[in-house]
Design a protein around this motif. Structure first.
Motif, mmCIF file in Angstrom:
data_model
loop_
_atom_site.group_PDB
_atom_site.id
_atom_site.type_symbol
_atom_site.label_atom_id
_atom_site.label_comp_id
_atom_site.label_asym_id
_atom_site.label_seq_id
_atom_site.Cartn_x
_atom_site.Cartn_y
_atom_site.Cartn_z
ATOM 1 N N LEU A 186 15.635 9.109 -2.068
ATOM 2 C CA LEU A 186 16.426 7.885 -1.994
ATOM 3 C C LEU A 186 16.257 7.242 -0.628
ATOM 4 O O LEU A 186 16.150 7.951 0.385
ATOM 5 N N ILE A 187 16.252 5.939 -0.596
ATOM 6 C CA ILE A 187 16.197 5.193 0.664
ATOM 7 C C ILE A 187 17.412 4.277 0.728
ATOM 8 O O ILE A 187 17.694 3.550 -0.231
ATOM 9 N N ASN A 188 18.138 4.315 1.830
ATOM 10 C CA ASN A 188 19.284 3.430 2.012
ATOM 11 C C ASN A 188 18.996 2.423 3.118
ATOM 12 O O ASN A 188 18.486 2.785 4.185
ATOM 13 N N VAL A 241 16.672 8.001 4.903
ATOM 14 C CA VAL A 241 15.914 8.513 3.762
ATOM 15 C C VAL A 241 16.508 9.860 3.372
ATOM 16 O O VAL A 241 16.773 10.707 4.238
ATOM 17 N N HIS A 242 16.731 10.053 2.084
ATOM 18 C CA HIS A 242 17.393 11.256 1.567
ATOM 19 C C HIS A 242 16.493 11.893 0.503
ATOM 20 O O HIS A 242 16.131 11.232 -0.468
ATOM 21 N N THR A 261 19.070 14.261 4.462
ATOM 22 C CA THR A 261 18.353 13.223 5.195
ATOM 23 C C THR A 261 17.054 13.785 5.749
ATOM 24 O O THR A 261 16.969 14.962 6.134
ATOM 25 N N VAL A 262 16.037 12.942 5.780
ATOM 26 C CA VAL A 262 14.725 13.334 6.295
ATOM 27 C C VAL A 262 14.715 13.083 7.798
ATOM 28 O O VAL A 262 14.874 11.931 8.238
ATOM 29 N N PRO A 263 14.543 14.131 8.614
ATOM 30 C CA PRO A 263 14.568 13.942 10.074
ATOM 31 C C PRO A 263 13.514 12.938 10.525
ATOM 32 O O PRO A 263 12.369 12.966 10.071
ATOM 33 N N GLY A 264 13.909 12.035 11.414
ATOM 34 C CA GLY A 264 12.978 11.057 11.959
ATOM 35 C C GLY A 264 12.781 9.823 11.111
ATOM 36 O O GLY A 264 12.152 8.853 11.560
ATOM 37 N N ALA A 265 13.305 9.834 9.894
ATOM 38 C CA ALA A 265 13.182 8.658 9.024
ATOM 39 C C ALA A 265 14.462 7.831 9.137
ATOM 40 O O ALA A 265 15.558 8.368 9.099
ATOM 41 N N GLY A 266 14.314 6.533 9.255
ATOM 42 C CA GLY A 266 15.478 5.661 9.364
ATOM 43 C C GLY A 266 15.887 5.434 10.806
ATOM 44 O O GLY A 266 15.165 5.769 11.746
#
Length: 422
Positions: free
Chosen positions: A359-361, A378-379, A390-395
């Motif tokens: 998922l992307i918020n 990003v999840h 959550t994806v580390p470093g994303a967002g």
């Protein structure tokens, strides 16, 4: 299945729209292979209904929604600021009909998992093989005892469901004298749209700055600090609206003297000329049998959004017990809808759902008529812990408020409305 699940995931929402698959999803005269009932036409429900039909036109989809048209909660604060009209954030449901979605305008009052029917306020029932619940939130008025009556709720508005209350609150602000006090009360998280109250303060302040410069805003926040984009909002309050906003954290509202226009707090009271009290929230009424967490929220299998309380029922959007760091946002509900649609189509076709959804918020907040800030995340599903992480470093968040993101905000809105409803 018209489009295989892996193809769908690879194509993504934008690609699907561009290839014109909607034209393939016309209503067929052949008997439906299965029936899906979708309760609630918000970001989650509308998206799920549309995408099921796009993925497999042989499935009959009925969307049950009481409102004549979709009104976006994101951007509704700009109506309060006077920078948008309610018509600017309203989209008809006619686009879903073009995909073959049957839209029934009525209230869903109960879901019977034994007979597999949804009961409607109008007296009829909708049968299903699978049901998707996207009812949004309802309010825990018991936390504010004097607000239980309809008369009280008409006097002190929450405007937390975009629509008539949004317009009414704007009128209250317009009628307030210059030099008056606007009091907004925020409940303890979690609630729908974490940055929403703080954006609302910006929008009301922008209006006051232009039209009622001697007015004040008192923000009573039950939370210990601003819970989303805090430094960015606080800088906007100082740089754009210096001296106008009085932020008071750890301020829990326990009741409202609505006739006396006073918010009653754990410690002291606060009187205002216009009150905007946002009550604590839980999953919408029709989802009560599916609530499993804290007497408030519905838990699901994140690969399918199937309820942990009842097989064959799926729950989306703000009604969910969210995963860690997952916001209750329109963007997130839209993502829920797409993943759930893919899973439901796979299950109805005897296939395995995607075991590792992502998922992307994206959440923009307008801090003036043109300036905006954002947060993204990003999840991804974690199989070991069976939750989204959550994806580390994303967002991340904006470096500073800026006009470019104000343009992005409007483009985001137009794109997501088209993705869900066109």
């Amino acid at each position: 299945m018209t489009m295989q699940r892996r193809q769908f995931l690879k194509a993504g929402a934008a690609g699907l729209a561009m290839t014109g698959l909607a034209g393939c999803a016309s209503t067929s005269s052949a008997p439906a292979k299965a029936r899906v009932a979708v309760v609630g036409g918000g970001y989650g429900g509308a998206t799920a209904a549309k995408y099921i039909r796009m993925l497999d036109p042989a499935i009959h989809v009925t969307l049950i929604e009481p409102n004549e048209a979709f009104v976006s909660c994101p951007l509704s604060n700009m109506v309060l600021g006077g920078f948008r009209g309610i018509g600017d954030i309203t989209t008809p449901y006619t686009g879903l009909a073009k995909h073959g979605v049957e839209v029934v305008r009525d209230w869903a009052t109960a879901v019977d998992m034994t007979t597999k029917t949804v009961a409607l306020k109008g007296g009829s029932k909708v049968a299903f093989d699978r049901v998707i619940l996207s009812p949004g939130v309802d309010f825990m008025w018991e936390a504010l005892p004097s607000m239980a009556s309809a008369e009280a709720q008409a006097a002190v508005l929450h405007a937390w469901k975009a629509g008539p209350q949004t317009v009414s609150l704007r009128k209250q602000l317009e009628a307030m004298p210059d030099g008056g006090v606007f009091v907004i009360s925020v409940p303890l998280a979690p609630f729908r749209c974490p940055p929403g109250p703080y954006e609302r303060v910006c929008q009301v302040a922008a209006y006051f700055k232009a039209a009622k410069p001697r007015s004040k805003i008192i923000l009573l926040d039950e939370n210990a600090d601003v819970i989303s984009k805090g430094p960015l909002f606080k800088k906007a309050w100082t740089d754009l609206y210096g001296g106008m906003i009085d932020y008071r954290p750890n301020s829990k509202a326990v009741d409202v003297d609505w006739k006396g226009r006073t918010v009653k707090l754990e410690f002291g009271d606060q009187k205002g000329d216009v009150l905007n009290v946002i009550p604590p929230q839980r999953a919408g009424d029709v989802a009560k049998p599916f609530i499993t967490a804290n007497n408030r929220w519905c838990e699901v299998d994140w690969t399918t959004f199937e309820s942990k309380a009842h097989k064959g029922a799926h729950v989306l959007g703000d009604a969910l017990q969210v995963a860690p760091l997952m916001p209750k946002s329109g963007s997130m509900a839209n993502g829920h809808g797409r993943i759930c649609a893919t899973a439901v189509v796979a299950l109805l076709n005897g296939e395995a759902p995607n075991p590792s959804p992502t998922l992307i918020n994206t959440c923009y907040s307008m801090v003036s008529d043109k300036l905006a800030v954002h947060v993204t995340s990003v999840h991804k599903y974690d199989e070991k812990d069976r939750t989204m992480k959550t994806v580390p470093g994303a967002g991340g968040v904006s470096a500073a408020m800026n006009e470019a993101e104000g343009v992005y905000t409007m483009n985001w809105a137009r794109n997501i409305w088209a993705d869900a409803l066109a």
